[in-house]
Design an enzyme around this catalytic site. Structure first.
Site, PDB file in Angstrom:
ATOM      1  N   LYS A  52      -7.275  16.853  -8.485  1.00  0.00           N
ATOM      2  CA  LYS A  52      -7.369  17.882  -7.667  1.00  0.00           C
ATOM      3  C   LYS A  52      -6.040  17.965  -6.766  1.00  0.00           C
ATOM      4  O   LYS A  52      -5.620  19.060  -6.424  1.00  0.00           O
ATOM      5  CB  LYS A  52      -8.789  18.007  -6.864  1.00  0.00           C
ATOM      6  CG  LYS A  52      -8.784  18.957  -5.791  1.00  0.00           C
ATOM      7  CD  LYS A  52     -10.013  18.752  -4.774  1.00  0.00           C
ATOM      8  CE  LYS A  52      -9.630  18.018  -3.844  1.00  0.00           C
ATOM      9  NZ  LYS A  52     -10.762  17.982  -2.694  1.00  0.00           N
ATOM     10  N   ASP A  54     -12.477  21.946  -6.455  1.00  0.00           N
ATOM     11  CA  ASP A  54     -12.978  21.299  -5.434  1.00  0.00           C
ATOM     12  C   ASP A  54     -14.457  21.612  -5.070  1.00  0.00           C
ATOM     13  O   ASP A  54     -14.937  22.130  -6.161  1.00  0.00           O
ATOM     14  CB  ASP A  54     -12.325  21.850  -3.900  1.00  0.00           C
ATOM     15  CG  ASP A  54     -12.515  23.146  -3.464  1.00  0.00           C
ATOM     16  OD1 ASP A  54     -13.158  23.897  -4.376  1.00  0.00           O
ATOM     17  OD2 ASP A  54     -12.103  23.786  -2.617  1.00  0.00           O
TER      18      ASP A  54
END
Length: 218
Positions: free
Chosen positions: A112, A130
């Site tokens: 991420k 997320d």
């Protein structure tokens, strides 16, 4: 649905303040378990005191902890960003690599974080899964995956690669402003007519508008 997100959030962008790849990398690592607003409140002082990777690599942990205290978990975060800076100096001459495999091998950097840095500092398209993005992608019916990597691949197959970074921003903005985890503002959502999860939150327009946070209203 994406066309509507483009209409709702034409100016969507990364909400972490940064100048250059190093600042974005550090800010993204610091954003774990806190808000972008809190990170933005401490990073100016952090980067003024430690402007380069070499400076941060040799920083006093106690000083860094005091700067990062408002973000929570400040001891661990201070240790993480110092180790990160040391690794950048040892492996990459103090520069942030524009390579996903090299990024994820850095301490404290996962997929991420790597996608955030690649997409926003280097212009390399990536999907940032997320908590907001994952929640909305499942509500929208784009994926059923709870694993971020699998969700990233499934959603990525639905969109052109060039749109991945802005897709991430717009979905995250919608998640922060309208499609909340516990009580989405369904009755004030521009995607309501297309969303298979419509009705998870209040459908009455007035009740839904009261839930909106700092964003456009449908």
């Amino acid at each position: 649905m994406y066309r509507e997100l483009v209409r709702l959030y034409p100016d969507a962008h990364c909400e972490l303040d940064f100048e250059g790849p190093l600042q974005l990398l550090v800010a993204t690592v610091l954003s774990a378990q806190t808000t972008d607003k809190r990170v933005n409140a401490v990073t100016p002082r952090l980067f003024e005191r430690y402007p380069g990777a070499e400076d941060l690599a040799g920083a006093d942990a106690g000083e860094v902890e005091q700067i990062l205290r408002p973000t929570g978990f400040y001891r661990a975060k201070a240790a993480n960003v110092i180790r990160l800076a040391q690794a950048l100096c040892e492996r990459h001459g103090g520069e942030v690599p524009a390579d996903p495999e090299a990024l994820v091998r850095l301490p404290g950097v996962g997929r991420k974080t790597a996608n955030v840095v690649l997409g926003n500092a280097f212009g390399v398209p990536g999907i940032t899964v997320d908590t907001h993005f994952g929640r909305l992608a499942r509500r929208f019916g784009w994926t059923a995956q709870t694993d971020p990597v699998r969700a990233e691949h499934e959603v990525g197959a639905l969109f052109e690669r060039k749109d991945w970074t802005m897709l991430s921003h717009r979905v995250i903005w919608h998640g922060r402003r309208v499609c909340h985890a516990r009580k989405p503002a369904c009755g004030a959502c521009g995607l309501a007519r297309m969303c298979p999860a419509f009705g998870e939150g209040p459908t009455d327009p007035d009740a839904a508008r009261a839930l909106l946070r700092d964003g456009p209203r449908a």
